[in-house]
Motif scaffolding. Structure first.
Motif, PDB file in Angstrom:
ATOM      1  N   PRO A 107       0.821  -1.207   0.000  1.00 29.01           N
ATOM      2  CA  PRO A 107       0.000   0.000   0.000  1.00 29.01           C
ATOM      3  C   PRO A 107       0.861   1.266   0.000  1.00 29.01           C
ATOM      4  O   PRO A 107       1.934   1.298   0.596  1.00 29.01           O
ATOM      5  CB  PRO A 107      -0.788  -0.120   1.296  1.00 29.01           C
ATOM      6  CG  PRO A 107       0.082  -0.934   2.187  1.00 29.01           C
ATOM      7  CD  PRO A 107       0.801  -1.888   1.285  1.00 29.01           C
ATOM      8  N   ARG A 108       0.383   2.279  -0.697  1.00 29.39           N
ATOM      9  CA  ARG A 108       1.036   3.586  -0.631  1.00 29.39           C
ATOM     10  C   ARG A 108       0.691   4.225   0.719  1.00 29.39           C
ATOM     11  O   ARG A 108       1.556   4.797   1.374  1.00 29.39           O
ATOM     12  CB  ARG A 108       0.555   4.493  -1.766  1.00 29.39           C
ATOM     13  CG  ARG A 108       1.218   5.889  -1.696  1.00 29.39           C
ATOM     14  CD  ARG A 108       0.753   6.816  -2.795  1.00 29.39           C
ATOM     15  NE  ARG A 108       1.113   6.252  -4.093  1.00 29.39           N
ATOM     16  CZ  ARG A 108       0.420   6.440  -5.210  1.00 29.39           C
ATOM     17  NH1 ARG A 108      -0.671   7.178  -5.183  1.00 29.39           N
ATOM     18  NH2 ARG A 108       0.801   5.900  -6.342  1.00 29.39           N
ATOM     19  N   SER A 109      -0.593   4.098   1.107  1.00 27.47           N
ATOM     20  CA  SER A 109      -0.981   4.620   2.420  1.00 27.47           C
ATOM     21  C   SER A 109      -2.198   3.871   2.937  1.00 27.47           C
ATOM     22  O   SER A 109      -3.009   3.373   2.170  1.00 27.47           O
ATOM     23  CB  SER A 109      -1.296   6.117   2.326  1.00 27.47           C
ATOM     24  OG  SER A 109      -2.473   6.318   1.579  1.00 27.47           O
ATOM     25  N   ARG A 118      -9.069   4.169   4.690  1.00 30.08           N
ATOM     26  CA  ARG A 118      -8.768   4.413   3.274  1.00 30.08           C
ATOM     27  C   ARG A 118      -7.427   3.765   2.938  1.00 30.08           C
ATOM     28  O   ARG A 118      -6.444   3.943   3.652  1.00 30.08           O
ATOM     29  CB  ARG A 118      -8.704   5.918   2.998  1.00 30.08           C
ATOM     30  CG  ARG A 118     -10.060   6.557   3.018  1.00 30.08           C
ATOM     31  CD  ARG A 118      -9.998   8.012   2.560  1.00 30.08           C
ATOM     32  NE  ARG A 118     -11.307   8.595   2.385  1.00 30.08           N
ATOM     33  CZ  ARG A 118     -12.129   8.942   3.352  1.00 30.08           C
ATOM     34  NH1 ARG A 118     -11.782   8.722   4.588  1.00 30.08           N
ATOM     35  NH2 ARG A 118     -13.296   9.478   3.086  1.00 30.08           N
ATOM     36  N   GLN A 120      -4.655   3.051  -0.302  1.00 29.44           N
ATOM     37  CA  GLN A 120      -4.229   3.342  -1.669  1.00 29.44           C
ATOM     38  C   GLN A 120      -3.255   2.249  -2.093  1.00 29.44           C
ATOM     39  O   GLN A 120      -2.248   2.013  -1.425  1.00 29.44           O
ATOM     40  CB  GLN A 120      -3.536   4.705  -1.756  1.00 29.44           C
ATOM     41  CG  GLN A 120      -4.468   5.869  -1.528  1.00 29.44           C
ATOM     42  CD  GLN A 120      -3.746   7.200  -1.660  1.00 29.44           C
ATOM     43  OE1 GLN A 120      -2.522   7.270  -1.582  1.00 29.44           O
ATOM     44  NE2 GLN A 120      -4.514   8.261  -1.861  1.00 29.44           N
ATOM     45  N   PRO A 122      -1.128   1.329  -5.345  1.00 31.20           N
ATOM     46  CA  PRO A 122      -0.677   1.585  -6.708  1.00 31.20           C
ATOM     47  C   PRO A 122      -0.055   0.329  -7.319  1.00 31.20           C
ATOM     48  O   PRO A 122       0.541  -0.486  -6.613  1.00 31.20           O
ATOM     49  CB  PRO A 122       0.375   2.680  -6.527  1.00 31.20           C
ATOM     50  CG  PRO A 122       0.918   2.431  -5.159  1.00 31.20           C
ATOM     51  CD  PRO A 122      -0.222   1.889  -4.342  1.00 31.20           C
ATOM     52  N   GLN A 148     -12.242   2.964  -6.197  1.00 34.69           N
ATOM     53  CA  GLN A 148     -11.897   3.522  -7.502  1.00 34.69           C
ATOM     54  C   GLN A 148     -10.740   2.682  -8.032  1.00 34.69           C
ATOM     55  O   GLN A 148      -9.702   2.573  -7.388  1.00 34.69           O
ATOM     56  CB  GLN A 148     -11.478   4.990  -7.388  1.00 34.69           C
ATOM     57  CG  GLN A 148     -11.049   5.588  -8.707  1.00 34.69           C
ATOM     58  CD  GLN A 148     -10.498   6.997  -8.544  1.00 34.69           C
ATOM     59  OE1 GLN A 148     -10.495   7.549  -7.456  1.00 34.69           O
ATOM     60  NE2 GLN A 148     -10.028   7.549  -9.626  1.00 34.69           N
ATOM     61  N   ASN A 159      -4.419   0.553 -10.334  1.00 37.75           N
ATOM     62  CA  ASN A 159      -4.258   1.470  -9.215  1.00 37.75           C
ATOM     63  C   ASN A 159      -5.611   1.500  -8.524  1.00 37.75           C
ATOM     64  O   ASN A 159      -6.643   1.711  -9.182  1.00 37.75           O
ATOM     65  CB  ASN A 159      -3.895   2.877  -9.688  1.00 37.75           C
ATOM     66  CG  ASN A 159      -2.484   2.955 -10.218  1.00 37.75           C
ATOM     67  OD1 ASN A 159      -1.648   2.119  -9.904  1.00 37.75           O
ATOM     68  ND2 ASN A 159      -2.213   3.960 -11.035  1.00 37.75           N
ATOM     69  N   ASN A 161      -8.000   2.857  -5.103  1.00 38.46           N
ATOM     70  CA  ASN A 161      -8.255   3.630  -3.889  1.00 38.46           C
ATOM     71  C   ASN A 161      -9.511   3.034  -3.277  1.00 38.46           C
ATOM     72  O   ASN A 161     -10.584   3.054  -3.888  1.00 38.46           O
ATOM     73  CB  ASN A 161      -8.468   5.112  -4.206  1.00 38.46           C
ATOM     74  CG  ASN A 161      -7.206   5.754  -4.729  1.00 38.46           C
ATOM     75  OD1 ASN A 161      -6.125   5.494  -4.241  1.00 38.46           O
ATOM     76  ND2 ASN A 161      -7.350   6.593  -5.748  1.00 38.46           N
ATOM     77  N   THR A 163     -12.116   2.578   0.149  1.00 38.30           N
ATOM     78  CA  THR A 163     -12.591   3.027   1.452  1.00 38.30           C
ATOM     79  C   THR A 163     -13.375   1.888   2.062  1.00 38.30           C
ATOM     80  O   THR A 163     -14.321   1.379   1.458  1.00 38.30           O
ATOM     81  CB  THR A 163     -13.487   4.274   1.326  1.00 38.30           C
ATOM     82  OG1 THR A 163     -12.756   5.294   0.649  1.00 38.30           O
ATOM     83  CG2 THR A 163     -13.918   4.776   2.691  1.00 38.30           C
TER      84      THR A 163
END
Length: 174
Positions: A107-109, A118, A120, A122, A148, A159, A161, A163
């Motif tokens: 995860p990026r974050s 949340r 992310q 990528p 998304q 990629n 995103n 929640t």
């Protein structure tokens, strides 16, 4: 007034009947009885038989649906009792991060706000993300509220995103 109308109708019917000979009376009686039987069948018996056939046809489906509902109710009751008996797994940034690493996702974050998380991801495998979402829903009681996904040039790489929201606890009602 009504009595006179009824009396006149009865008198006219009696006069009509008296004018007929025995053979005609017999034919009229048989015809009237047949007409009465046909009307009785059309009004009472026919619809009852048709309704009964429809109900017999739909009964197996209804029984199956009833059995499924009873099974789901028992399952929901057992899940509720299991959930109340055991300690609820708290979904935190750390537990989410660990489950992502187990699936090979980087995860990026991962940020938590209230009962929402949340994430992310990528350049990640779509199939790995799908498997991770199924796992996290079962283990931590989290469900996707928003996602998304953007496809990349490489097959199965996206990629994403995401929640997530907790399905357990008092905060889940909107």
């Amino acid at each position: 007034m009504k009595a006179t109308v009824l009396t006149a109708a009865r008198d006219a019917l009696m006069a009509f009947w008296a004018e007929r000979d025995a053979r005609e009376r017999k034919i009229l009686m048989v015809g009237g009885t047949a007409l009465l039987a046909i009307l009785l069948y059309m009004i009472l018996i026919g619809p009852a038989l048709t309704g009964r056939a429809k109900l017999n046809k739909s009964l197996p489906t209804l029984r199956q649906q009833s059995a499924e509902m009873q099974m789901l109710a028992r399952q929901a009751t057992s899940l509720r009792s299991t959930e109340s008996d055991s300690l609820a797994v708290e979904a935190s940034d750390e537990t989410i991060g660990n489950s992502l690493v187990r699936r090979g996702l980087k995860p990026r974050s991962v940020t938590q706000t209230g009962n929402q998380i949340r994430v992310q991801l990528p350049d990640s495998s779509f199939s790995a993300i799908s498997a991770w979402l199924a796992e996290i829903q079962q283990e931590s009681g989290l469900a996707v509220t928003e996602i998304q996904v953007d496809a990349q040039k490489t097959i199965d790489i996206v990629n994403a995103n995401i929640t997530l929201r907790s399905l357990r606890g008092p905060d889940t009602q909107e």
